[in-house]
Design a protein around this motif. Sequence first.
Motif, PDB file in Angstrom:
ATOM      1  N   ARG A 249       0.984  -1.031  -0.030  1.00 43.48           N
ATOM      2  CA  ARG A 249      -0.001   0.065   0.053  1.00 43.48           C
ATOM      3  C   ARG A 249       0.637   1.151  -0.071  1.00 43.48           C
ATOM      4  NH1 ARG A 249       0.859  -1.276   5.180  1.00 43.48           N
ATOM      5  NH2 ARG A 249       0.874   0.605   6.700  1.00 43.48           N
ATOM      6  N   TYR A 250       0.353   2.252  -0.372  1.00 44.31           N
ATOM      7  CA  TYR A 250       1.035   3.611  -0.400  1.00 44.31           C
ATOM      8  C   TYR A 250       1.028   4.188   1.053  1.00 44.31           C
ATOM      9  CZ  TYR A 250       2.949   8.097  -2.411  1.00 44.31           C
ATOM     10  OH  TYR A 250       3.619   9.047  -2.917  1.00 44.31           O
ATOM     11  N   GLN A 251       2.382   4.541   1.456  1.00 47.05           N
ATOM     12  CA  GLN A 251       2.439   4.967   2.897  1.00 47.05           C
ATOM     13  C   GLN A 251       3.069   6.258   2.850  1.00 47.05           C
ATOM     14  OE1 GLN A 251       3.687   1.998   5.976  1.00 47.05           O
ATOM     15  NE2 GLN A 251       4.096   0.776   4.033  1.00 47.05           N
ATOM     16  N   TRP A 252       2.363   7.439   3.210  1.00 46.62           N
ATOM     17  CA  TRP A 252       2.823   8.843   2.902  1.00 46.62           C
ATOM     18  C   TRP A 252       4.086   9.105   3.843  1.00 46.62           C
ATOM     19  CZ3 TRP A 252       3.335  12.778   6.283  1.00 46.62           C
ATOM     20  CH2 TRP A 252       2.633  12.907   7.312  1.00 46.62           C
ATOM     21  N   LYS A 253       4.064   8.561   4.937  1.00 49.39           N
ATOM     22  CA  LYS A 253       5.221   8.914   5.582  1.00 49.39           C
ATOM     23  C   LYS A 253       6.794   8.302   5.188  1.00 49.39           C
ATOM     24  CE  LYS A 253       2.504   9.186  10.185  1.00 49.39           C
ATOM     25  NZ  LYS A 253       2.441   8.865  11.511  1.00 49.39           N
ATOM     26  N   ASP A 338      -1.759  12.526  11.548  1.00 44.56           N
ATOM     27  CA  ASP A 338      -0.396  13.192  11.104  1.00 44.56           C
ATOM     28  C   ASP A 338      -0.471  13.911   9.788  1.00 44.56           C
ATOM     29  OD1 ASP A 338      -0.022  12.424  13.675  1.00 44.56           O
ATOM     30  OD2 ASP A 338       1.225  10.644  12.992  1.00 44.56           O
ATOM     31  N   LEU A 339      -1.062  13.553   8.873  1.00 42.58           N
ATOM     32  CA  LEU A 339      -0.880  14.173   7.545  1.00 42.58           C
ATOM     33  C   LEU A 339      -1.549  15.549   7.351  1.00 42.58           C
ATOM     34  CD1 LEU A 339      -0.236  14.010   4.621  1.00 42.58           C
ATOM     35  CD2 LEU A 339      -2.672  13.253   4.206  1.00 42.58           C
ATOM     36  N   ILE A 340      -2.763  15.554   8.285  1.00 40.36           N
ATOM     37  CA  ILE A 340      -3.415  16.831   8.264  1.00 40.36           C
ATOM     38  C   ILE A 340      -2.227  17.972   8.887  1.00 40.36           C
ATOM     39  CG2 ILE A 340      -5.330  18.261   9.418  1.00 40.36           C
ATOM     40  CD1 ILE A 340      -7.057  15.617   8.815  1.00 40.36           C
ATOM     41  N   GLU A 341      -1.807  17.413  10.169  1.00 41.47           N
ATOM     42  CA  GLU A 341      -0.866  18.096  10.663  1.00 41.47           C
ATOM     43  C   GLU A 341       0.143  18.383   9.898  1.00 41.47           C
ATOM     44  OE1 GLU A 341       0.110  17.636  15.184  1.00 41.47           O
ATOM     45  OE2 GLU A 341       2.171  17.028  14.501  1.00 41.47           O
ATOM     46  N   PHE A 342       0.802  17.578   9.222  1.00 38.34           N
ATOM     47  CA  PHE A 342       1.819  17.701   8.296  1.00 38.34           C
ATOM     48  C   PHE A 342       1.597  18.773   7.206  1.00 38.34           C
ATOM     49  CE2 PHE A 342       3.958  17.085   3.969  1.00 38.34           C
ATOM     50  CZ  PHE A 342       5.375  17.076   4.374  1.00 38.34           C
ATOM     51  N   ALA A 343       0.390  19.058   6.648  1.00 39.41           N
ATOM     52  CA  ALA A 343      -0.160  19.974   5.861  1.00 39.41           C
ATOM     53  C   ALA A 343      -0.392  21.291   6.354  1.00 39.41           C
ATOM     54  CB  ALA A 343      -1.442  19.325   4.897  1.00 39.41           C
ATOM     55  N   ASN A 344      -1.009  21.376   7.451  1.00 35.82           N
ATOM     56  CA  ASN A 344      -1.473  22.468   8.125  1.00 35.82           C
ATOM     57  C   ASN A 344      -1.016  23.108   9.410  1.00 35.82           C
ATOM     58  OD1 ASN A 344      -3.133  22.543   5.810  1.00 35.82           O
ATOM     59  ND2 ASN A 344      -5.288  22.061   7.146  1.00 35.82           N
ATOM     60  N   GLY A 345      -0.358  22.097  10.065  1.00 40.55           N
ATOM     61  CA  GLY A 345       0.362  22.323  11.484  1.00 40.55           C
ATOM     62  C   GLY A 345       1.321  23.594  11.477  1.00 40.55           C
ATOM     63  N   ASP A 346       1.481  24.182  12.398  1.00 38.82           N
ATOM     64  CA  ASP A 346       2.377  25.288  12.623  1.00 38.82           C
ATOM     65  C   ASP A 346       3.765  24.615  12.746  1.00 38.82           C
ATOM     66  OD1 ASP A 346       2.984  24.897  15.526  1.00 38.82           O
ATOM     67  OD2 ASP A 346       1.300  26.390  15.639  1.00 38.82           O
ATOM     68  N   THR A 347       4.758  25.290  12.716  1.00 33.03           N
ATOM     69  CA  THR A 347       6.366  24.820  12.943  1.00 33.03           C
ATOM     70  C   THR A 347       6.653  24.455  14.337  1.00 33.03           C
ATOM     71  OG1 THR A 347       7.240  27.111  13.184  1.00 33.03           O
ATOM     72  CG2 THR A 347       7.077  26.390  10.968  1.00 33.03           C
ATOM     73  N   THR A 348       5.845  24.477  15.092  1.00 31.45           N
ATOM     74  CA  THR A 348       6.003  23.885  16.727  1.00 31.45           C
ATOM     75  C   THR A 348       5.391  22.555  16.879  1.00 31.45           C
ATOM     76  OG1 THR A 348       4.059  24.949  17.657  1.00 31.45           O
ATOM     77  CG2 THR A 348       5.812  26.427  17.411  1.00 31.45           C
ATOM     78  N   THR A 349       4.528  22.035  15.641  1.00 32.47           N
ATOM     79  CA  THR A 349       4.108  20.740  15.825  1.00 32.47           C
ATOM     80  C   THR A 349       5.246  19.919  14.860  1.00 32.47           C
ATOM     81  OG1 THR A 349       2.929  20.865  13.717  1.00 32.47           O
ATOM     82  CG2 THR A 349       1.779  21.672  15.691  1.00 32.47           C
ATOM     83  N   VAL A 350       5.125  18.441  15.578  1.00 29.83           N
ATOM     84  CA  VAL A 350       5.972  17.606  15.104  1.00 29.83           C
ATOM     85  C   VAL A 350       5.986  17.644  13.612  1.00 29.83           C
ATOM     86  CG1 VAL A 350       6.437  15.070  14.854  1.00 29.83           C
ATOM     87  CG2 VAL A 350       5.847  16.112  16.973  1.00 29.83           C
ATOM     88  N   TRP A 351       4.706  17.162  13.089  1.00 34.24           N
ATOM     89  CA  TRP A 351       4.605  17.184  11.403  1.00 34.24           C
ATOM     90  C   TRP A 351       4.814  18.426  10.683  1.00 34.24           C
ATOM     91  CZ3 TRP A 351       6.036  12.501   9.685  1.00 34.24           C
ATOM     92  CH2 TRP A 351       5.652  11.573  10.448  1.00 34.24           C
ATOM     93  N   GLY A 352       4.357  19.577  11.365  1.00 33.87           N
ATOM     94  CA  GLY A 352       4.514  20.697  10.834  1.00 33.87           C
ATOM     95  C   GLY A 352       5.896  21.195  10.747  1.00 33.87           C
TER      96      GLY A 352
END
Length: 660
Positions: A249-253, A338-352
Amino acid sequence: MNSRLFACALAFSAAVSSYAQTHVMTVDTKKPGAIVQNTMYGLFFEDINYAADGGLYAEKVKNRSFEFPQSFMGWQTFGKVELKNDGPFERCPHYVMLSDPGHRDRRTGLVNEGYFGIGVIQGEEYRFSVWAKAPKGTAGLNIQLIDPSTMKERQEFASAKLKITSAEWKKYEVVIKSPVTNAKARLRIYLDGKNSVCLEHVSLFPVNTFKNRENGMRRDLAQALADENPGVLRFPGGCIVEGVDLETRYQWKNTIGPVENRPLNQNRWEYTFAHRYFPDYYQSYGLGFFEYFQLSEDIGAEPLPVLNVGMACQFQNPDETAHVAMDALDPYIQDCLDLIEFANGDTTTVWGRKRAEMGHPAPFNLKMIAVGNEQWGEMYFKRLEPFVKAIRAKYPKIKIVGTSGPDSEGKMFEAGWKAMKEQKADLVDEHFYRPEAWFLSHGLRYESYDRKGPKVFAGEYACHGRGKKWNHYETSLYEAAFMTDFERNADVVHITAYAPLFAHVEGWQWRPDLIWYDNVRMFKTVSYYVQQMYASNKGTNVLKLTMGGKPVAGQEGQDGLFASAVADKANGSVIVKVVNTSKTPQDVSLNLAGMNARPDVETITLSSTEMDADNTLDNPERIVPQSGTLRCEQGKKTTIVNDRLQPMTFRIYKVFKSGK
């Protein structure tokens, strides 16, 4: 008059009268209706037909990190070449060491075949890069672009020397300019001198990528996407989201972070079609989720990622045991969050922070996420439920896209819609690959849809000619006819996307497709131009258009005509789309009630007398839209546009309000 002569006279009279009959279409310009969403006409990307590696992703080298199961697939080796697996990148550990072959007239090196060859264009520059080290501290490489089939004295037509200056792993680059255009070149690397050298992640990119990004897209293909004026880009698929099994399967991480450390994935399309089998079809993940988000931004489209719902492909895995158990779904749900955080999270978040480290501190402004692709039945419905609950709890503003399965109607389709309504999905992804008769007979498909339920995402569709499943004009015209129903029902239909998007002429497994290419050329199909005509003239609000009080949708007595209308508040225009699917000319009169217009009407026309024809690499503009003008007439509180629409023709009329 004898009977035969009388019959001929009747036939002639009928033909003349049919030509003379004017089809009066009334457009109410004073009552703008439903808003046409900016996302209405979009793109669906899936890595099928070598759409990513070998296509949109501009990398020229196949198996650049020697991670294919057959480590030298795509490479020829000669001299003393050793494969090693203790390289600098944890998830891509393989590399090669080139050493002295032991004789002054022998050579050590590698030749890469690329994807159906390596395409280079005269005057363009190409960036060769490699991670390398020299055990003795220094070593040399001779980098060549070659034509192995040439009748000239020398195979190489461009070359550069590269000095490796350290016993530690470092990245080295050199730019090579091609003096010729060659679609079938090869990349050859010679060891230059006697000192050994270790090579990892061997890469060749055009310098001139789309937006000049170093890990970028092939410029002509990406520009074609931008030129369609898409409102949304759905990625990364498709069936590759599921994989043939969960392992593939496709795994975005796995697709973010340094490109050198993205692990290989086996593409589920490698082995799906035994009659068109490509054993070297893998995903380098060089085109990953960061690049997809960036591409969406670059072409002005809303990103719509699709994530796995804990299921492998149901067609190939009908048993419950092939899918993730209900009590083991948490990692899959967390991937969505986590993907939503990667896309939209600020730079203080793990994925942002990870997004920012890749060069994009600002959020990507993700608004939608799809969970599952073309799944159906209780196995899907029960797995989707905890995803919806978790996403709603943490990100209530994110719209959730579910699916109605692979059918366009019937029990499975109805069960899918029922479940999506019960789970309060925001949009439902419908897929329909159907023949000509279906497209012509479903011109009123969306009139009966529930106006209060989820909205429609027609996420994969195309007209597949019965017995002619390839791109040709006739099926493209029927797509144009069917699309008038999208537009009439913009209050229900919020997103649409033709599929598939890309196909390499030597690597396709599925057709028809929107854009075709080889290694140096491309062409846009007639279906592409249909999509572009709609997307570039979508307007802002639906206008009611009727003929004899009925929608114009190929109904009985409408002589194969389909039509829709929109207003564009941005420029004060009324845009009418009319498709004549009959084999005879049709006289049309557009009555724009309540509008005083300028005398000139702009037209865009797509027409051909060759029903089985399409554009080709050698003739890319065989069938393309043509611009023109008509004169309109002013009536009492109305504007009238009279026209004779030729057989099998799609025409757009753009009428602008008078400046008086």
